[in-house]
Design a protein around this motif. Sequence first.
Motif, short mmCIF file in Angstrom:
data_model
loop_
_atom_site.label_atom_id
_atom_site.label_comp_id
_atom_site.label_asym_id
_atom_site.label_seq_id
_atom_site.Cartn_x
_atom_site.Cartn_y
_atom_site.Cartn_z
N ALA A 191 -2.17 2.24 9.70
CA ALA A 191 -2.61 2.08 8.63
C ALA A 191 -2.54 0.01 8.93
O ALA A 191 -1.87 -0.70 9.85
N SER A 192 -3.85 -0.46 8.31
CA SER A 192 -4.01 -1.37 8.96
C SER A 192 -3.27 -2.65 8.32
O SER A 192 -3.10 -2.84 7.05
N THR A 193 -3.38 -3.98 8.95
CA THR A 193 -2.39 -5.25 8.54
C THR A 193 -2.92 -5.86 7.84
O THR A 193 -2.64 -6.97 7.81
N LEU A 194 -4.42 -6.55 7.97
CA LEU A 194 -5.39 -6.92 8.03
C LEU A 194 -5.48 -8.03 6.61
O LEU A 194 -4.99 -8.91 5.92
N ASP A 195 -5.51 -6.95 5.49
CA ASP A 195 -5.81 -7.22 4.35
C ASP A 195 -4.35 -6.94 3.09
O ASP A 195 -4.74 -7.03 1.56
N GLN A 196 -3.18 -6.54 3.88
CA GLN A 196 -2.06 -6.39 3.42
C GLN A 196 -2.16 -7.62 2.70
O GLN A 196 -0.82 -7.52 1.04
N GLU A 197 -1.74 -8.64 2.30
CA GLU A 197 -1.24 -9.89 1.82
C GLU A 197 -1.57 -9.77 0.65
O GLU A 197 -1.04 -10.43 -0.18
N ASP A 198 -2.87 -9.24 -0.05
CA ASP A 198 -3.91 -9.34 -0.96
C ASP A 198 -3.84 -8.03 -2.17
O ASP A 198 -4.16 -8.46 -2.70
N ALA A 199 -3.09 -7.47 -1.59
CA ALA A 199 -3.04 -6.19 -1.68
C ALA A 199 -1.54 -6.02 -2.58
O ALA A 199 -0.33 -6.58 -2.16
N ALA A 207 0.32 2.10 2.35
CA ALA A 207 -0.54 2.04 3.42
C ALA A 207 0.16 1.79 5.09
O ALA A 207 -0.09 2.50 5.83
N THR A 208 1.19 1.05 5.38
CA THR A 208 1.95 1.11 6.14
C THR A 208 1.87 1.93 6.78
O THR A 208 2.55 1.69 8.18
N LYS A 209 2.63 3.35 6.06
CA LYS A 209 3.16 4.34 6.53
C LYS A 209 2.14 5.08 7.92
O LYS A 209 2.70 6.08 8.41
N GLY A 210 1.14 4.78 7.85
CA GLY A 210 0.21 5.08 8.78
C GLY A 210 0.57 6.91 8.86
O GLY A 210 0.50 7.25 7.74
N SER A 211 -0.24 7.48 9.54
CA SER A 211 -0.63 8.85 10.12
C SER A 211 0.18 9.11 11.08
O SER A 211 0.44 9.14 12.12
N SER A 212 1.00 10.46 11.30
CA SER A 212 1.58 11.25 12.00
C SER A 212 0.81 11.79 13.36
O SER A 212 1.19 12.70 13.79
N GLU A 213 0.11 12.21 12.38
CA GLU A 213 -1.58 13.26 13.22
C GLU A 213 -1.69 12.92 14.32
O GLU A 213 -2.24 11.30 14.47
N ASP A 246 -5.21 -2.99 15.04
CA ASP A 246 -6.26 -3.07 14.98
C ASP A 246 -7.14 -3.59 15.24
O ASP A 246 -8.72 -2.80 14.67
N SER A 247 -7.02 -3.94 16.61
CA SER A 247 -7.82 -4.57 17.66
C SER A 247 -8.96 -3.15 17.95
O SER A 247 -9.94 -2.96 18.47
N LYS A 248 -8.66 -2.14 17.47
CA LYS A 248 -9.50 -0.73 18.34
C LYS A 248 -9.79 -0.27 16.35
O LYS A 248 -10.48 0.73 16.88
N ARG A 249 -9.56 -0.93 15.79
CA ARG A 249 -10.33 -0.42 14.28
C ARG A 249 -12.28 -0.43 14.73
O ARG A 249 -12.89 -1.06 15.87
N ALA A 250 -13.39 0.56 13.94
CA ALA A 250 -14.09 1.11 14.66
C ALA A 250 -14.94 1.11 13.24
O ALA A 250 -15.12 2.47 12.68
N PHE A 251 -15.50 0.10 11.85
CA PHE A 251 -15.90 1.00 11.11
C PHE A 251 -15.07 1.91 10.04
O PHE A 251 -15.15 2.43 9.18
N GLN A 252 -13.76 1.46 9.78
CA GLN A 252 -13.09 2.27 9.59
C GLN A 252 -11.43 1.56 8.88
O GLN A 252 -11.16 0.51 9.40
N ASP A 253 -10.79 2.08 7.58
CA ASP A 253 -9.64 1.34 7.49
C ASP A 253 -8.29 1.44 8.37
O ASP A 253 -7.62 0.61 8.17
N MET A 254 -8.45 2.63 9.04
CA MET A 254 -7.64 2.62 9.94
C MET A 254 -7.03 2.21 11.62
O MET A 254 -8.15 2.30 11.55
N GLY A 255 -6.32 1.55 11.62
CA GLY A 255 -6.14 1.44 12.99
C GLY A 255 -5.92 2.73 13.93
O GLY A 255 -5.43 3.75 13.63
#
Length: 285
Positions: A191-199, A207-213, A246-255
């Motif tokens: 999960a991205s941390t970029l916009d979490q301050e305003d969430a 959102a911070t849980k992300g995915s284990s897949e 987050d530096s590897k995000r490419a047009f998506q919400d997740m890192g």
Amino acid sequence: MVKKRNRDPEVLPEAPEIENDSDDDMDVVNVDFEWFNFKPDIDFHGIKALVRQLLDVDHQLFNMSEVADLILSQPTIGSTVKVDGEDTDAYAFLTILNLHEHREKPVVKDLTKYISEKAKSSPSLAPLSELLSSNAQVGLVLAERLINVPTEIAPPMYTMLIDEIEAAVEDKEPYEFTHYLIISKTYREIASTLDQEDAPRQKKSKATKGSSETFYFHPEDEVLQRHALAAGSYDYTRDEGEGMADSKRAFQDMGIKPQGSMILIEASKFEGAVKAVGEYLGAAQ
């Protein structure tokens, strides 16, 4: 079908044409991919860059020049894939190194130690750790391609590798393996941390849980591991933590959090695994 490659470095395999038509609204682009044997004077920098990409941040642990030199010292084993002729950089490569045969080389010692340590870090890779301490003939498969290269090139590369190994064994060269070890890459979505301050607080916590897949950079790896004696992912030694996702995000919400991956296949099952890859991805015609 891809014809068996002649082991004469000057004779090249028949190159298929692959259409890139993933988007129905875009024009079809026909690209002629050509298969070549390794040429040290042409391929050093391109192979070095692709191996660096394959090992991700942990490439810093190895002498990349020595790895490239070792790969290029085997001109009749493995392939490069190019578009604009032999005298250009490779878009992809695949080769195999005999870890036992080259065990006294410093870079192979480093690679073997690294593989053993990573195998011990995961229960699913335990058989590999035991195998490396024996006299087993383990072939280390290294394969990488640029991100925009279609997956359809993978089956021919693996098929040609099998043919080349058979020819080498007939010539009494040291390629009679008991096991094949494929080093590759997987990733998890973070999960991205970029916009979490305003969430909102509740949404932020979820959102911070992300995915284990686990996802595969190389789709063929998902097929290969079904035939594996052992397979699993591991964290990189130089991993800089989930904050780098987050530096590897490419047009998506997740890192994206890359991890190393290893797939160990018994020699008797390798050809069947390669055939399954061809059926799954579709061998280039």
